[in-house]
Enzyme design. Structure first.
Site, PDB file in Angstrom:
ATOM      1  CE  LYS A 212     -75.330 -59.028  59.184  1.00 37.28           C
ATOM      2  NZ  LYS A 212     -74.607 -58.210  60.183  1.00 37.28           N
ATOM      3  CG  HIS A 236     -72.974 -55.317  63.863  1.00 38.20           C
ATOM      4  ND1 HIS A 236     -73.661 -56.501  64.004  1.00 38.20           N
ATOM      5  CD2 HIS A 236     -73.824 -54.347  64.293  1.00 38.20           C
ATOM      6  CE1 HIS A 236     -74.863 -56.268  64.504  1.00 38.20           C
ATOM      7  NE2 HIS A 236     -74.995 -54.960  64.679  1.00 38.20           N
ATOM      8  NE  ARG A 239     -74.663 -49.467  63.751  1.00 43.70           N
ATOM      9  CZ  ARG A 239     -74.992 -48.251  64.185  1.00 43.70           C
ATOM     10  NH1 ARG A 239     -74.428 -47.183  63.626  1.00 43.70           N
ATOM     11  NH2 ARG A 239     -75.871 -48.093  65.132  1.00 43.70           N
ATOM     12  CG  ASP A 267     -72.634 -56.959  56.138  1.00 43.59           C
ATOM     13  OD1 ASP A 267     -71.445 -56.931  56.518  1.00 43.59           O
ATOM     14  OD2 ASP A 267     -73.574 -57.135  56.945  1.00 43.59           O
ATOM     15  NE  ARG A 271     -71.838 -46.962  51.593  1.00 40.24           N
ATOM     16  CZ  ARG A 271     -71.889 -47.893  52.540  1.00 40.24           C
ATOM     17  NH1 ARG A 271     -72.453 -49.080  52.278  1.00 40.24           N
ATOM     18  NH2 ARG A 271     -71.390 -47.663  53.742  1.00 40.24           N
TER      19      ARG A 271
END
Length: 340
Positions: A212, A236, A239, A267, A271
């Protein structure tokens, strides 16, 4: 419960950590790390959402896709739809602590199973959090995926063995956590991995290995080379590094080179079920959901997580009907237009 109630409760429980904005786009929480925001200016978080919004669906209603099949084959497990909960830890220091770590991860794991899918569990500087994830997965027969931080190889391999012991579907590493300052501050250093180090980890287990945090074509090809069975295109959640490319744009580039050679997950900024459709059209086989799952858990525990996932599943189903897609393989670039 409904989503309005769940969001209201989550906003109260996460006060000071997440505003539960009408649109979760990283604007209000920019720089709030720890917390729920993106790194520094929040540009990477914001780009994930903005670029995905520029992908448009092509409406089609003259076809025979009246009851689309959304089943997703995830290694040896058949899921009802191609959406899984992303590996997230840190209820206390990122989300305010209204839920304990065990309450959070049990809500996510059980809520995912209730909806017909699975969760991935995370790792942290607090060594007990990885164990909490394993314990939660044990309660559902190992149906999930533990994801390990890029610690030193002996520690990673030790945690891989623990995943094997609970009979998990697969195991993986979020290599994009290589620069997490919070890990180093708490005496749990992490860092990048060489090809040789990754080969050692992958060869240590018979479980499918997921890497990932892949954001370039070159590293996607290296993931194939080391024997990984899946990648997650991920920054991530914006972040760890400001101003990274969005996952949607990276996905499209990566898909064109490694599609069919390795399972591609993604990812970042997803939403709704329509967003899921977009990512599948851009080349993903399946998607991981992060922040919406957190809101579901804090707003309604297991029931809240299930409701978030069920809503996305229903939205994806509707999108497939209105674009003429009878199954997941029918969702491709011909079903979208891209306005980048």
């Amino acid at each position: 419960m409904d989503m309005k109630e769940i969001r209201k409760i989550a906003r109260e429980r996460m006060k000071g950590y997440c505003r539960v904005c009408p649109v979760c786009n990283g604007v209000a929480c920019a720089g709030e790390v720890p917390g729920m925001g993106g790194s520094l200016t929040g540009a990477a978080f914001k780009s994930n959402v903005e670029d995905l919004s520029k992908v448009k669906l092509k409406l089609r209603t003259i076809h025979d896709a009246k009851d689309p099949n959304m089943e997703f084959q995830f290694f040896n497990e058949k899921l009802d739809f191609p959406i899984m909960a992303a590996p997230i830890t840190g209820s206390a220091f990122n989300m305010g602590g209204a839920l304990t770590e065990k309450e959070y991860i049990n809500s996510v794991v059980k809520g995912s199973i209730s909806s017909g899918t699975i969760a991935m569990t995370g790792d942290s500087a607090d060594l007990t959090l990885y164990e909490d994830g394993l314990e939660a997965l044990k309660t559902v027969g190992g149906k999930g995926v533990p994801i390990i931080k890029p610690r030193e190889n002996p520690h990673v391999i030790e945690n891989v063995k623990k995943a094997e012991d609970i009979g998990s579907i697969a195991v993986g590493m979020d290599i994009d956590g290589a620069g997490l300052v919070t890990m180093a501050l708490k005496g749990q250093p992490v860092g990048p991995k060489t090809v040789e180090e990754l080969k050692e980890i992958v060869s240590s287990t018979k479980l499918p290995f997921i890497l990932k945090g892949i954001m370039t074509v070159e590293e996607a090809q290296l993931a194939v080379e080391i024997g990984a069975k899946a990648i997650v295109v991920s920054n991530h959640g914006g972040r760890v590094l400001d101003h990274t490319q969005s996952t949607a744009k990276a996905l499209l580039e990566i898909k064109r080179v490694v599609k069919g050679k390795i399972m591609i997950l993604v990812d970042g900024g997803i939403r709704s079920g329509v967003d899921v459709f977009k990512m599948l059209a851009l080349g993903a086989d399946g998607v991981l959901i992060g922040r919406p799952i957190i809101i579901g858990a804090f707003g309604g525990y297991e029931e809240g997580v299930s409701l978030v996932l069920d809503n996305m599943k229903n939205e994806l189903y509707q999108a497939m009907i209105l674009t003429g897609c009878r199954d997941l393989n029918s969702i491709d670039e011909t079903k979208i237009s891209i306005e980048w």
